[in-house]
Design an enzyme around this catalytic site. Structure first.
Site, mmCIF file in Angstrom:
data_model
loop_
_atom_site.group_PDB
_atom_site.id
_atom_site.type_symbol
_atom_site.label_atom_id
_atom_site.label_comp_id
_atom_site.label_asym_id
_atom_site.label_seq_id
_atom_site.Cartn_x
_atom_site.Cartn_y
_atom_site.Cartn_z
ATOM 1 N N ASP A 113 0.869 -1.178 0.000
ATOM 2 C CA ASP A 113 0.000 0.000 0.000
ATOM 3 C C ASP A 113 0.907 1.229 0.000
ATOM 4 O O ASP A 113 1.712 1.416 0.914
ATOM 5 C CB ASP A 113 -0.890 -0.011 1.246
ATOM 6 C CG ASP A 113 -2.220 0.670 1.000
ATOM 7 O OD1 ASP A 113 -2.232 1.693 0.293
ATOM 8 O OD2 ASP A 113 -3.245 0.189 1.516
ATOM 9 N N ASP A 133 -2.774 4.800 -2.491
ATOM 10 C CA ASP A 133 -3.763 5.486 -1.673
ATOM 11 C C ASP A 133 -4.030 6.890 -2.231
ATOM 12 O O ASP A 133 -3.089 7.632 -2.523
ATOM 13 C CB ASP A 133 -3.220 5.570 -0.244
ATOM 14 C CG ASP A 133 -4.228 6.095 0.738
ATOM 15 O OD1 ASP A 133 -5.259 5.422 0.929
ATOM 16 O OD2 ASP A 133 -3.984 7.171 1.329
ATOM 17 N N GLU A 179 -6.195 4.409 -6.159
ATOM 18 C CA GLU A 179 -7.469 4.736 -5.510
ATOM 19 C C GLU A 179 -7.892 6.116 -6.007
ATOM 20 O O GLU A 179 -7.245 7.112 -5.706
ATOM 21 C CB GLU A 179 -7.308 4.742 -3.988
ATOM 22 C CG GLU A 179 -8.600 5.064 -3.258
ATOM 23 C CD GLU A 179 -8.412 5.343 -1.776
ATOM 24 O OE1 GLU A 179 -9.380 5.153 -1.024
ATOM 25 O OE2 GLU A 179 -7.308 5.772 -1.360
ATOM 26 N N HIS A 211 -11.062 -1.954 3.329
ATOM 27 C CA HIS A 211 -10.890 -1.549 4.734
ATOM 28 C C HIS A 211 -11.630 -0.255 5.065
ATOM 29 O O HIS A 211 -11.758 0.087 6.237
ATOM 30 C CB HIS A 211 -9.404 -1.377 5.043
ATOM 31 C CG HIS A 211 -8.781 -0.265 4.252
ATOM 32 N ND1 HIS A 211 -8.586 -0.358 2.889
ATOM 33 C CD2 HIS A 211 -8.352 0.968 4.607
ATOM 34 C CE1 HIS A 211 -8.047 0.767 2.447
ATOM 35 N NE2 HIS A 211 -7.891 1.592 3.468
ATOM 36 N N ASP A 212 -12.095 0.478 4.057
ATOM 37 C CA ASP A 212 -12.811 1.740 4.273
ATOM 38 C C ASP A 212 -14.323 1.594 4.125
ATOM 39 O O ASP A 212 -15.049 2.574 4.313
ATOM 40 C CB ASP A 212 -12.347 2.794 3.256
ATOM 41 C CG ASP A 212 -10.991 3.394 3.604
ATOM 42 O OD1 ASP A 212 -10.629 3.400 4.790
ATOM 43 O OD2 ASP A 212 -10.299 3.854 2.672
#
Length: 543
Positions: A99, A200, A242, A316-317
């Site tokens: 990540d 990210d 993302e 995860h969000d």
């Protein structure tokens, strides 16, 4: 297919390391815990692990605030553990996707500590500083985590920009030294043999804060092309950005191979469909299945051969899909399998979030004291201050809060679901006695085995990877149907997106050929008149 990339046929599994497996009893998942579960992931059949951040971090935002990109968070283990994870995964033909969080750092990163010492420090320009305007913030930019995106540095009298937590100062990508630091760090990980990067909020790095432009700034693609040239372009790796605001046209800019940027992006258009127009993610509305069909079909068809699609319901969000749009009580298994079948037979690279393959569910809270996530806590206090009712805010957190996805992985029916021998950092969902890996493995009809079969179908059937997609129209609103066609073969995927039986009449399709996969037992499919059970989903070969 010429120029086929491994990631086009891949299935990626996301691990949130804090919540996956604890090996030392401190209640926090770690790298050695992941190593002990690689055989399980090999059995599932995945190609790569996207590992949420494991770098050194003070944990203001659970590791997305990085203080050292080339070291490991103490509670997760050591760099030796990381090297072993990469190697042990490689032996099972599983790659590790790191990540990459480079829009911002932690305020404890040495660069920011230096930058804070004064305006003349060489690191000052690694971040974004502005003088006050009329004695206050430079402009009206807001933080994703509530409040202004500017924080006053008392010592210098200037504000620094943070689009997320005030402890996550934004890097200044216009400074070529910052970009070179990022390239060096990425090459450090590529030299270790990682399989790529999930990036990210990468669409924010081209921001022009003075014009209040955050996403898709004018230099964004120039930076990504430079990144490709200087780092991963020479490697056979997966890169996924993302990009919250992406349209299919924007996605082609990122993922068209001719442009030499990224492999693909995460687009979130479908994820906002249960949010009120003009509202925030906490302002809920019921999902309109017709809208969902249109959005997913658009992303299936409009990229054409100029881009590549990512497929996901969870991360995860995001809250767990079976609780969000399915039925996590009476039809939990059926609706979990329905989401799997619908998504995994589409064109693109599917992502599975840990526990999704077990049918894990959201864990509602009664009070804000039970929440751990900074986003939910900040929103709660902001909305209480605005006069919103506590019950309504808690309802929104239970529907959309990020802690839902972060409760520990449920491995077996022993204490804490086999996640830890200690006190877990976030409570394990009480339903772990019933919903866990062991129970799934032992039941041939479980959600896990449905996912395993779908991964196998993708590996063995080019139609799943390369076939054309066509949405079937003229069916009841709650029915999601599509064709996949490839080299003279046609598959039909059908899903009842509701908890009610639905009758379907499509006489032109007649009697279907063989079953590919289904979530209820069924002898045949006759489209002249077909009764679909609640959340029923299947794929068949059309004669």
């Amino acid at each position: 297919m010429n120029n086929t990339k491994w990631w086009q046929t891949a299935v990626i599994y996301q691990i949130y390391p804090r919540s996956f497996q604890d090996s030392d009893g401190d209640g926090i998942g770690d790298l050695r815990g992941i190593i002990t579960r690689l055989d399980y992931l090999e059995q599932l059949g995945i190609t790569a692990i996207w590992l949420s951040p494991v770098y050194k971090s003070p944990n203001d935002d659970n590791g997305y605030d990085i203080s050292d990109y080339q070291d490991i968070m103490t509670e997760f283990g050591t760099m030796d553990d990381m090297d072993e994870l990469i190697e042990q995964a490689r032996q099972r033909n599983i790659r590790i996707i790191m990540d990459l969080v480079v829009n911002h750092t932690s305020d404890e990163h040495p660069w920011f500590i230096e930058a804070r010492t004064g305006k003349d420090n060489p690191y000052r320009d690694y971040y974004i500083w502005r003088d006050p305007v009329n004695g206050g913030v430079p402009n009206s930019l807001r933080s994703t985590f509530s409040g202004p995106a500017w924080e006053l540095d008392e010592v210098s009298g200037q504000y620094f920009l943070h689009l997320f937590s005030r402890r996550q100062p934004d890097l200044n990508w216009e400074n070529s030294k910052v970009r070179q630091e990022v390239w060096d760090m990425m090459n450090f990980w590529l030299d270790k043999g990682v399989g790529g990067f999930r990036m990210d909020v990468i669409d924010l790095v081209g921001k022009i804060p003075d014009q209040e432009i955050t996403g898709n700034g004018p230099k964004l693609h120039e930076y990504l092309q430079e990144m490709n040239r200087e780092t991963f372009g020479a490697h056979d790796v997966l890169t996924v950005g993302e990009t919250w605001g992406a349209t299919p046209e924007a996605a082609k800019l990122y993922s068209n191979p001719d442009r030499k940027e990224l492999s693909m992006v995460f687009q979130f258009e479908h994820i906002g469909l249960d949010q009120q127009d003009g509202g925030e993610k906490w302002d809920l509305k019921p999902l309109d299945v017709c809208e969902l069909k249109q959005v997913l079909a658009k992303w299936q068809t409009e990229l054409g051969d100029e881009g590549w699609n990512s497929l996901f319901w969870n991360n995860h969000d995001l809250p767990r899909i079976v609780s969000r749009w399915g039925n996590d009580k009476q039809y939990r298994v059926q609706s979990a399998k329905m989401f799997a079948i619908l998504l995994h037979l589409m064109k693109g690279t599917p992502y599975i979030y840990q526990g999704e393959e077990l049918g894990m569910t959201n864990y509602p809270i009664q009070d804000i004291s039970e929440a751990q996530d900074i986003e939910a806590i900040n929103m709660y206090h902001e909305r209480i201050g605005q006069g919103h009712a506590k019950e309504a805010i808690i309802q929104s957190i239970n529907a959309k809060g990020r802690d839902n996805a972060r409760t520990p992985m449920q491995w077996d029916a022993t204490s804490n679901g086999g996640f830890t021998t200690g006190e877990p950092w976030l409570p394990v969902h009480p339903n772990y006695m019933e919903i866990n890996m062991e129970a799934n493995l032992n039941d041939p009809d479980s959600v896990f085995h449905c996912y395993r079969k779908l991964i196998e179908l993708r590996k063995n059937n080019p139609i799943v990877v390369w076939g054309d997609f066509e949405l079937v129209t003229g069916v009841p609103d709650q029915v999601f149907m599509y064709f996949r066609r490839y080299e003279g073969q046609t598959w039909l995927v059908t899903a009842n997106f509701s908890g009610e039986p639905i009758t379907l009449e499509l006489p032109e399709l007649g009697l279907a050929g063989e079953f590919i996969i289904c979530n209820y037992s069924r002898d045949d499919v006759d489209f002249k008149q077909l009764q679909l059970r609640p959340y029923e989903a299947f794929a068949v070969v059309l004669a």
